[in-house]
Design a protein around this motif. Structure first.
Motif, PDB file in Angstrom:
ATOM      1  N   LEU A 167     -32.396  42.888   5.803  1.00 12.55           N
ATOM      2  CA  LEU A 167     -32.338  43.277   7.225  1.00 12.55           C
ATOM      3  C   LEU A 167     -32.417  44.725   7.819  1.00 12.55           C
ATOM      4  O   LEU A 167     -33.321  44.938   8.730  1.00 12.55           O
ATOM      5  N   ASP A 168     -32.075  45.619   6.343  1.00 14.13           N
ATOM      6  CA  ASP A 168     -32.179  46.892   6.702  1.00 14.13           C
ATOM      7  C   ASP A 168     -34.022  47.305   7.535  1.00 14.13           C
ATOM      8  O   ASP A 168     -34.153  48.023   7.790  1.00 14.13           O
ATOM      9  N   LEU A 169     -34.380  47.084   6.364  1.00 14.31           N
ATOM     10  CA  LEU A 169     -35.756  46.982   6.226  1.00 14.31           C
ATOM     11  C   LEU A 169     -36.442  47.000   7.213  1.00 14.31           C
ATOM     12  O   LEU A 169     -37.222  47.410   7.915  1.00 14.31           O
ATOM     13  N   LEU A 170     -35.762  45.569   7.780  1.00 16.63           N
ATOM     14  CA  LEU A 170     -36.982  44.681   8.390  1.00 16.63           C
ATOM     15  C   LEU A 170     -36.496  45.520   9.737  1.00 16.63           C
ATOM     16  O   LEU A 170     -37.312  45.859  10.752  1.00 16.63           O
ATOM     17  N   ALA A 171     -35.787  45.911  10.476  1.00 17.35           N
ATOM     18  CA  ALA A 171     -34.815  46.595  11.217  1.00 17.35           C
ATOM     19  C   ALA A 171     -35.510  48.357  11.359  1.00 17.35           C
ATOM     20  O   ALA A 171     -36.095  48.906  12.502  1.00 17.35           O
ATOM     21  N   THR A 172     -35.636  49.091  10.553  1.00 22.97           N
ATOM     22  CA  THR A 172     -36.060  50.470  10.383  1.00 22.97           C
ATOM     23  C   THR A 172     -37.461  50.196  10.227  1.00 22.97           C
ATOM     24  O   THR A 172     -38.349  51.000  10.502  1.00 22.97           O
ATOM     25  N   THR A 173     -38.855  49.064   9.709  1.00 23.22           N
ATOM     26  CA  THR A 173     -39.958  49.403   9.510  1.00 23.22           C
ATOM     27  C   THR A 173     -40.644  48.610  10.573  1.00 23.22           C
ATOM     28  O   THR A 173     -41.852  48.176  10.765  1.00 23.22           O
ATOM     29  N   SER A 174     -40.223  47.315  11.632  1.00 19.31           N
ATOM     30  CA  SER A 174     -40.475  46.262  12.653  1.00 19.31           C
ATOM     31  C   SER A 174     -41.081  47.099  13.350  1.00 19.31           C
ATOM     32  O   SER A 174     -40.551  47.225  13.734  1.00 19.31           O
ATOM     33  N   GLN A 175     -42.520  46.348  14.317  1.00 23.27           N
ATOM     34  CA  GLN A 175     -42.900  46.770  15.407  1.00 23.27           C
ATOM     35  C   GLN A 175     -42.762  45.491  16.387  1.00 23.27           C
ATOM     36  O   GLN A 175     -43.304  45.974  17.571  1.00 23.27           O
ATOM     37  N   ASP A 176     -42.266  44.854  15.426  1.00 24.30           N
ATOM     38  CA  ASP A 176     -42.419  43.955  16.845  1.00 24.30           C
ATOM     39  C   ASP A 176     -41.196  43.814  17.437  1.00 24.30           C
ATOM     40  O   ASP A 176     -39.984  44.271  17.798  1.00 24.30           O
ATOM     41  N   PRO A 177     -41.422  43.529  18.833  1.00 22.91           N
ATOM     42  CA  PRO A 177     -40.640  44.321  19.753  1.00 22.91           C
ATOM     43  C   PRO A 177     -39.318  43.884  20.077  1.00 22.91           C
ATOM     44  O   PRO A 177     -38.199  44.138  20.310  1.00 22.91           O
ATOM     45  N   SER A 178     -39.102  42.240  19.706  1.00 20.55           N
ATOM     46  CA  SER A 178     -37.800  41.221  19.744  1.00 20.55           C
ATOM     47  C   SER A 178     -37.310  42.107  18.872  1.00 20.55           C
ATOM     48  O   SER A 178     -35.613  41.669  18.772  1.00 20.55           O
ATOM     49  N   VAL A 179     -37.676  42.563  17.376  1.00 25.22           N
ATOM     50  CA  VAL A 179     -36.950  42.437  16.168  1.00 25.22           C
ATOM     51  C   VAL A 179     -36.332  43.945  16.879  1.00 25.22           C
ATOM     52  O   VAL A 179     -35.176  44.844  16.529  1.00 25.22           O
ATOM     53  N   GLN A 180     -37.388  45.347  17.800  1.00 23.10           N
ATOM     54  CA  GLN A 180     -36.217  46.238  18.331  1.00 23.10           C
ATOM     55  C   GLN A 180     -35.612  45.743  19.351  1.00 23.10           C
ATOM     56  O   GLN A 180     -34.622  46.935  19.061  1.00 23.10           O
ATOM     57  N   GLN A 181     -35.587  44.951  19.968  1.00 22.42           N
ATOM     58  CA  GLN A 181     -34.861  45.506  20.925  1.00 22.42           C
ATOM     59  C   GLN A 181     -33.561  44.565  20.302  1.00 22.42           C
ATOM     60  O   GLN A 181     -32.893  44.804  20.856  1.00 22.42           O
ATOM     61  N   TYR A 182     -33.365  44.100  19.463  1.00 21.94           N
ATOM     62  CA  TYR A 182     -31.712  43.672  18.379  1.00 21.94           C
ATOM     63  C   TYR A 182     -31.535  44.227  17.643  1.00 21.94           C
ATOM     64  O   TYR A 182     -31.042  44.068  17.216  1.00 21.94           O
ATOM     65  N   ARG A 183     -32.887  45.958  18.234  1.00 22.62           N
ATOM     66  CA  ARG A 183     -32.599  46.947  16.227  1.00 22.62           C
ATOM     67  C   ARG A 183     -30.582  46.975  15.912  1.00 22.62           C
ATOM     68  O   ARG A 183     -30.158  47.207  14.664  1.00 22.62           O
ATOM     69  N   ARG A 184     -29.811  47.664  17.330  1.00 24.74           N
ATOM     70  CA  ARG A 184     -28.419  47.838  16.951  1.00 24.74           C
ATOM     71  C   ARG A 184     -27.835  46.797  15.938  1.00 24.74           C
ATOM     72  O   ARG A 184     -26.843  46.717  15.179  1.00 24.74           O
ATOM     73  N   ALA A 185     -28.012  45.646  16.777  1.00 20.67           N
ATOM     74  CA  ALA A 185     -27.340  44.495  15.885  1.00 20.67           C
ATOM     75  C   ALA A 185     -27.497  44.219  14.584  1.00 20.67           C
ATOM     76  O   ALA A 185     -26.855  43.992  13.670  1.00 20.67           O
ATOM     77  N   ILE A 186     -29.034  44.079  14.362  1.00 22.54           N
ATOM     78  CA  ILE A 186     -29.820  43.760  13.371  1.00 22.54           C
ATOM     79  C   ILE A 186     -29.146  44.959  11.956  1.00 22.54           C
ATOM     80  O   ILE A 186     -28.913  45.033  10.991  1.00 22.54           O
ATOM     81  N   ASP A 187     -29.204  46.081  12.538  1.00 23.97           N
ATOM     82  CA  ASP A 187     -28.524  48.033  11.743  1.00 23.97           C
ATOM     83  C   ASP A 187     -26.819  47.509  11.038  1.00 23.97           C
ATOM     84  O   ASP A 187     -26.252  47.412  10.882  1.00 23.97           O
ATOM     85  N   LEU A 188     -26.036  46.915  12.547  1.00 24.03           N
ATOM     86  CA  LEU A 188     -24.834  46.339  12.266  1.00 24.03           C
ATOM     87  C   LEU A 188     -24.372  44.974  11.093  1.00 24.03           C
ATOM     88  O   LEU A 188     -23.903  45.282  10.178  1.00 24.03           O
ATOM     89  N   TYR A 189     -25.205  44.527  11.506  1.00 24.48           N
ATOM     90  CA  TYR A 189     -25.275  42.681  10.410  1.00 24.48           C
ATOM     91  C   TYR A 189     -26.195  43.547   8.980  1.00 24.48           C
ATOM     92  O   TYR A 189     -25.650  43.580   7.862  1.00 24.48           O
ATOM     93  N   ALA A 190     -27.045  44.150   9.119  1.00 26.44           N
ATOM     94  CA  ALA A 190     -27.517  45.012   7.444  1.00 26.44           C
ATOM     95  C   ALA A 190     -26.644  45.918   7.037  1.00 26.44           C
ATOM     96  O   ALA A 190     -26.060  45.024   5.664  1.00 26.44           O
ATOM     97  N   LYS A 191     -26.031  46.606   7.584  1.00 27.89           N
ATOM     98  CA  LYS A 191     -24.422  46.707   6.559  1.00 27.89           C
ATOM     99  C   LYS A 191     -23.234  45.873   6.565  1.00 27.89           C
ATOM    100  O   LYS A 191     -22.110  46.097   5.971  1.00 27.89           O
ATOM    101  N   ASP A 192     -22.897  44.768   7.377  1.00 23.26           N
ATOM    102  CA  ASP A 192     -21.951  44.115   7.362  1.00 23.26           C
ATOM    103  C   ASP A 192     -22.020  42.697   8.139  1.00 23.26           C
ATOM    104  O   ASP A 192     -22.042  42.124   8.979  1.00 23.26           O
ATOM    105  N   LEU A 193     -23.198  41.716   6.664  1.00 22.09           N
ATOM    106  CA  LEU A 193     -23.717  40.129   7.664  1.00 22.09           C
ATOM    107  C   LEU A 193     -22.240  39.313   8.085  1.00 22.09           C
ATOM    108  O   LEU A 193     -22.154  38.276   8.850  1.00 22.09           O
ATOM    109  N   ASP A 194     -20.613  39.767   7.477  1.00 13.82           N
ATOM    110  CA  ASP A 194     -19.744  39.166   8.470  1.00 13.82           C
ATOM    111  C   ASP A 194     -19.149  39.820   9.451  1.00 13.82           C
ATOM    112  O   ASP A 194     -18.083  39.617   9.605  1.00 13.82           O
TER     113      ASP A 194
END
Length: 158
Positions: A123-150
């Motif tokens: 998830l961290d790799l996806l959030a930091t390397t993806s150029q997909d606009p829909s991934v970038q739109q939710y980057r903060r959430a993905i970053d949060l879940y990368a640190k704590d999936l629960d």
């Protein structure tokens, strides 16, 4: 691999074995020997060459990255998952921005049953390397879940 390519690799393998016999501490020759053994499907025979090239000096940075990834992958292919994780962790410690090493670490962690850490890395790799606009739109959430999936916070858009 074609028979011709296989024959060529076998000739190269024998030449590299001769070179290693003459200078067993040559990191570059050991790395090339490891790679050709891997390409020929001789993974177990590749391990000592990987280990010697990583223990030695004179290996260019890009080859060192390749050797860490190759050794970890070889351990993983052979079912030596704990050694694979250890090797990939070493690689990520030396090259923290290498997405390939991080991806292979995640795969090895999956094999050891550490799905939580594996998913966090991906998830961290996806959030930091993806150029997909829909991934970038939710980057903060993905970053949060990368640190704590629960985590139970709602999706954090934008």
């Amino acid at each position: 691999m074609s028979a011709t390519e296989d024959d060529h690799l076998e000739v190269t393998r024998r030449e590299l074995l001769d070179l290693v016999a003459r200078d067993p501490d040559d990191a570059r020759v050991n790395y090339r020997a490891a790679c050709v053994h891997d390409r020929l499907g001789l993974e177990a025979e590749a391990i000592p060459f990987y280990e010697r090239c990583l223990a030695g000096t004179g290996l260019p940075d890009e080859d060192r990255r390749g050797a860490l990834l190759g050794l970890g992958s070889t351990y993983r292919v052979l079912g030596q998952y704990a050694r694979a994780v250890e090797t990939f962790r070493r690689g990520v410690a030396e090259y923290p921005d290498d997405g390939g090493l991080r991806t292979f670490l995640a795969m090895a962690l999956y094999n050891t049953g550490d799905h939580h850490e594996a998913m966090g890395i991906l998830l961290d790799l996806l959030a930091t390397t993806s150029q997909d606009p829909s991934v970038q739109q939710y980057r903060r959430a993905i970053d949060l879940y990368a640190k704590d999936l629960d985590a139970t916070a709602g999706p954090l858009a934008g």
